[in-house]
Motif scaffolding. Structure first.
Motif, short mmCIF file in Angstrom:
data_model
loop_
_atom_site.label_atom_id
_atom_site.label_comp_id
_atom_site.label_asym_id
_atom_site.label_seq_id
_atom_site.Cartn_x
_atom_site.Cartn_y
_atom_site.Cartn_z
N ASN A 1 -7.80 6.26 9.02
CA ASN A 1 -7.32 5.16 9.87
C ASN A 1 -6.37 4.13 8.78
N SER A 2 -6.53 4.56 7.69
CA SER A 2 -5.49 3.00 6.75
C SER A 2 -4.42 3.48 6.66
N LEU A 3 -3.79 5.03 7.39
CA LEU A 3 -2.69 5.78 7.50
C LEU A 3 -1.97 5.09 8.49
N ALA A 4 -3.17 5.67 9.80
CA ALA A 4 -2.34 5.48 11.09
C ALA A 4 -2.80 3.61 11.34
N GLU A 5 -3.13 3.02 11.02
CA GLU A 5 -2.69 1.08 11.50
C GLU A 5 -1.56 1.11 11.05
N ILE A 6 -1.20 1.01 9.95
CA ILE A 6 0.29 1.36 9.11
C ILE A 6 1.91 1.76 9.49
N LEU A 7 1.12 3.14 9.87
CA LEU A 7 2.15 3.78 10.80
C LEU A 7 2.75 3.33 12.53
N LEU A 8 1.34 3.17 12.87
CA LEU A 8 0.98 2.71 14.44
C LEU A 8 1.59 0.59 14.63
N GLY A 9 1.65 0.19 13.55
CA GLY A 9 1.37 -1.32 13.44
C GLY A 9 0.54 -2.13 13.95
N GLU A 10 -0.41 -1.49 13.70
CA GLU A 10 -1.92 -2.56 15.24
C GLU A 10 -3.16 -1.97 15.03
N PRO A 11 -3.43 -2.38 15.03
CA PRO A 11 -5.60 -1.51 15.04
C PRO A 11 -5.28 -0.24 15.49
N VAL A 12 -6.00 0.34 15.08
CA VAL A 12 -6.27 1.75 15.44
C VAL A 12 -7.68 2.19 16.22
N GLU A 13 -7.92 2.91 17.16
CA GLU A 13 -9.22 3.81 18.12
C GLU A 13 -8.58 4.71 17.23
N MET B 1 0.81 -1.83 -0.12
CA MET B 1 0.17 0.14 -0.31
C MET B 1 1.19 1.36 0.35
N TYR B 2 0.38 2.45 -1.04
CA TYR B 2 1.01 3.59 -0.88
C TYR B 2 1.61 4.23 0.43
N PHE B 3 1.14 3.91 1.95
CA PHE B 3 1.13 4.92 3.19
C PHE B 3 2.48 3.91 3.78
N THR B 4 2.75 2.44 3.42
CA THR B 4 3.78 2.06 3.99
C THR B 4 5.12 2.60 3.41
#
Length: 254
Positions: free
Chosen positions: A84-96, A1-4
């Protein structure tokens, strides 16, 4: 994905800039709803949800908090797939996703952002949390751009104490020349996104422009592994509430 492609720099430096994160169409929609919120919702809010440099001058509105609690559009926006997709990639886990916020430095207002780390406010462990900060205006050194200390997120929390800056109740007490020498100046165009880790040190100067605003829209994302230190957070909220009262704010029924 682009954000990776941004993950490595985020882990190394504690921040990353994504040019043109939102399309012109998406940015226009967001701006339209922000204008509506300021026009229709802000007049109904208590002091803790909308901060002014001078409450007798509506044009000096400088911060809006808890926006998702007040408006259906911003509640729904928390689920925006791109953010949310960006946050999950940067933090490396599901996000809230947390509450939407808005920041402004009106022209010629003495409103610096003190050096601080967001997780000093959040009180999360592990500190796998990030703030995504979207430019709504051209932002540069004249009107108070963000300044990050690269790599500071890997060195833990620094000591903070109460400030006199409404909206930023705590600032780092020992910020000095060595920190300033490592600052990265973040100039942005509307639609650009700056993302920083919850323990990355950052600050911003006042807006010294006579005519230009410095507005930004932000959302915070907690990693699913984060747990709140409830006692530490309670103490922080008491300090923030005390600051608000000392500055003449009426908190209302929050």
């Amino acid at each position: 994905m682009y954000f990776t492609q941004y993950k490595q720099a985020f882990d190394r430096d504690g921040f990353v800039v994504i040019p043109q994160f939102l399309s012109e169409e998406d940015l226009a929609e967001l701006n339209s709803n922000l204008d509506r919120y300021v026009r229709e919702i802000v007049p109904t809010l208590s002091d803790v949800h909308a901060f002014y440099q001078d409450k007798n001058r509506p044009e000096t509105l400088k911060q809006m908090q808890h926006m998702s609690e007040q408006d259906a559009y911003f509640e729904d926006y928390r689920g925006h797939a791109r953010w949310n997709s960006l946050a999950e990639i940067l933090l490396g886990e599901p996000v809230e996703p947390q509450q939407a916020e808005w920041f402004n430095k009106p022209p010629l207002t003495e409103h610096p952002t003190p050096p601080h780390q967001d997780n000093y406010y959040f009180k999360l462990r592990p500190p796998n949390v990030m703030t995504a900060w979207l430019a709504l205006d051209p932002i540069d050194e004249e009107n108070g751009c963000l300044r990050y200390v690269a790599g500071s997120h890997r060195l833990g929390l620094r000591p903070h104490c109460q400030t006199e800056v409404l909206g930023f109740s705590q600032g780092i007490t020992d910020y000095g020349v060595a920190d300033e020498s490592r600052e990265q100046v973040i100039c942005l165009q509307p639609g650009d996104l700056a993302v920083h880790h919850g323990e990355t040190i950052h600050r911003a100067d006042p807006n010294r422009s006579a005519i230009r605003r410095r507005r930004a829209f932000a959302m915070v994302f907690y990693g699913a592994s984060c747990e709140l230190d409830e006692e530490a957070h309670r103490r922080y909220q008491e300090i923030a509430r005390s600051q608000h009262i000392s500055m003449g704010l009426k908190p209302g029924e929050d």
